[in-house]
Design a protein around this motif. Structure first.
Motif, mmCIF file in Angstrom:
data_model
loop_
_atom_site.group_PDB
_atom_site.id
_atom_site.type_symbol
_atom_site.label_atom_id
_atom_site.label_comp_id
_atom_site.label_asym_id
_atom_site.label_seq_id
_atom_site.Cartn_x
_atom_site.Cartn_y
_atom_site.Cartn_z
ATOM 1 N N LYS A 289 17.385 -21.703 -17.818
ATOM 2 C CA LYS A 289 16.329 -22.702 -17.744
ATOM 3 C C LYS A 289 14.958 -22.083 -18.019
ATOM 4 C CE LYS A 289 18.573 -25.944 -14.550
ATOM 5 N NZ LYS A 289 18.460 -26.637 -13.243
ATOM 6 N N ARG B 44 7.115 -26.703 -27.510
ATOM 7 C CA ARG B 44 7.950 -26.459 -26.328
ATOM 8 C C ARG B 44 7.566 -25.123 -25.687
ATOM 9 N NH1 ARG B 44 12.815 -26.233 -28.650
ATOM 10 N NH2 ARG B 44 12.901 -28.497 -28.725
ATOM 11 N N ILE C 122 5.831 -24.259 -21.928
ATOM 12 C CA ILE C 122 6.442 -23.317 -20.991
ATOM 13 C C ILE C 122 5.414 -22.328 -20.454
ATOM 14 C CG2 ILE C 122 8.062 -21.379 -20.818
ATOM 15 C CD1 ILE C 122 9.916 -22.945 -22.702
ATOM 16 N N TRP D 122 8.826 -22.496 -13.629
ATOM 17 C CA TRP D 122 7.987 -23.414 -14.397
ATOM 18 C C TRP D 122 8.649 -24.771 -14.617
ATOM 19 C CZ3 TRP D 122 9.820 -25.749 -18.669
ATOM 20 C CH2 TRP D 122 10.878 -25.138 -19.372
ATOM 21 N N TYR D 123 9.983 -24.781 -14.637
ATOM 22 C CA TYR D 123 10.682 -26.028 -14.961
ATOM 23 C C TYR D 123 10.801 -26.969 -13.758
ATOM 24 C CZ TYR D 123 14.535 -23.142 -13.144
ATOM 25 O OH TYR D 123 15.318 -22.315 -12.371
#
Length: 458
Positions: free
Chosen positions: A377, A393, A397, A407-408
């Motif tokens: 991830k 993307r 991030i 971070w996700y």
């Protein structure tokens, strides 16, 4: 034959160059806004006949820019000759494509004794109207933006430069015959633009502003061959060249292969031997590491003998502020990737790190802190795609990683303290470039976590 990479100091500027092959020396000057990376396939092909030397022009690739952002073409030509001095090369045959050829022709006119022959791929003779249009629209400022908006523009600008010429003239009359939508080819140019940043306007602008530099007919010079192939926007400029000196010739050819063949035959007759050893910086370069699982170049910077700092996954030595000595691991920064799939076992990584420490005489090795989260991830695939979404993307991030850990998970439970200065677009830009260069971030994270477990059990 393997291409090696080097840095050399040219006055107060640092210049990066690639080298391969053996035999007489051939200098290769790239087009704008590319870098010497574009010549890697040609160097591999020509290295059985020449010692190929391909520098990054000022402000492109990994070479420092000239101090004057409005430097004229003469400054870029003189910088090329200064590089020859730093490398210890007295006289050389040279190849240049498009703007690389513009620089070389100017350098020949200013320093005729330094060149044995030139082969040029397309030489531009712009009209006053064309030059005026370029100055207004062709080179907009390129600065990172907070949310990565500049990346959407960049992807489409590079993609459509093969659809229309000039790229901003989107009308039927400007359509090109070489249009493509290959994400790998677009990505290669995008990365060169990200390396150059806004400095691309200086080098590109200098060649667009340059006047016709061809010496007057009857002027004795080194032999020069200009060719342009079908589909090249500069092929019609062959008809604009006018009278040429006696040692010059120009012609249209059918294909890129025909252009390259004519160029190499012209240069092979006149290329000259170079020095046994070329100039090189003493505080930055590439170590050739050969271990059981890796055979490639590792980028390093700093003071030999100091403590060696190793970056975290998805990062690079450029982000290690204050490190006395640092390296880019395989599949990170400017170092070569792992051959085949990157390993996640700690032993493979440790042997490379140990080999670098020994080669650089490092007093000890330290490591950057690791991110928290699941490897898959934290580091999703960032392979180039048809629409350039991987660029935005990756930007999302690196921005989120300053605000949440992992971070996700963007929620109140995972938010972390942050310094607003770390979200400056320029800083995010450096982290973004490190992340998209990383082809082994996930595997390095897994290996590093195992290292910590092993250290805790010892």
């Amino acid at each position: 034959m393997k291409i090696t990479r080097h840095f050399v100091d040219v006055g107060s500027r640092r210049v990066h160059y690639r080298r391969s092959g053996q035999g007489p020396v051939l200098l290769m000057v790239h087009q704008s806004p590319r870098s010497s990376a574009e010549y890697a396939p040609l160097m591999a092909e020509w290295s059985d006949r020449f010692t190929c030397i391909a520098p990054d022009s000022p402000g492109f690739g990994h070479s420092d820019p000239l101090p004057d952002p409005a430097a004229p073409i003469e400054a870029f030509a003189d910088a090329l000759v200064d590089l020859l001095d730093a490398l210890g090369i007295e006289q050389v045959a040279a190849y240049g494509f498009h703007s690389g050829g513009i620089i070389l022709v100017n350098a020949l006119s200013r320093h005729p004794a330094r060149f044995a022959a030139l082969a040029i791929g397309g030489y531009a003779i712009w009209t006053d109207a064309e030059r005026a249009a370029f100055s207004e629209s062709y080179l907009p400022a390129f600065q990172p933006r907070a949310y990565g908006e500049h990346l959407t523009w960049l992807w489409n600008r590079i993609l459509e430069q093969t659809w229309f010429f000039p790229w901003y003239q989107v009308d039927p009359g400007a359509r090109m015959t070489v249009a493509h939508d290959d994400p790998v080819r677009v990505d290669a140019v995008v990365r060169d633009m990200l390396d150059a940043g806004d400095a691309y306007r200086a080098g590109y602008g200098a060649v667009l502003r340059a006047s016709r530099d061809i010496p007057a007919a009857g002027t004795p010079t080194a032999p020069v061959l200009i060719t342009a192939y079908d589909g090249d926007v500069l092929q019609e400029h062959i008809d604009r060249l006018g009278d040429l000196p006696p040692e010059w010739s120009a012609r249209k050819v059918a294909s890129p292969i025909a252009h390259q063949q004519a160029s190499v035959e012209h240069l092979a007759l006149r290329a000259m031997p170079g020095p046994d050893q070329l100039g090189e910086a003493d505080d930055e370069g590439f170590v050739h590491v050969v271990t059981t699982g890796f055979d490639g170049l590792i980028h390093w910077r700093g003071t030999r003998g100091a403590a060696m700092h190793v970056h975290g996954p998805g990062r690079a030595l450029d982000l290690l502020d204050g490190a006395a000595l640092a390296i880019d691991l395989p599949g990170h920064g400017l170092s070569d990737p792992w051959p085949g799939a990157a390993p996640s076992d700690v032993g493979a990584w440790q042997t490379v790190i140990t080999a670098c420490a020994q080669a650089l005489g490092a007093s000890r090795t330290t490591y950057e802190a690791l991110p928290i989260g699941e490897p898959a991830k934290l580091f999703p695939s960032l392979e180039p795609d048809r629409f350039g979404a991987y660029l935005t993307r990756a930007w999302a991030i690196v921005r989120a990683a300053h605000l949440f850990a992992p971070w996700y998970d963007a929620n109140s439970a995972s938010q972390i303290d942050f310094d607003p200065a770390t979200l400056r677009p320029e800083r995010l830009g450096a982290e973004h470039l490190a992340l998209i260069r990383s082809t082994a971030a996930r595997e390095w994270l897994i290996a590093r976590r195992q290292m910590e477990v092993d250290d805790g059990n010892s």
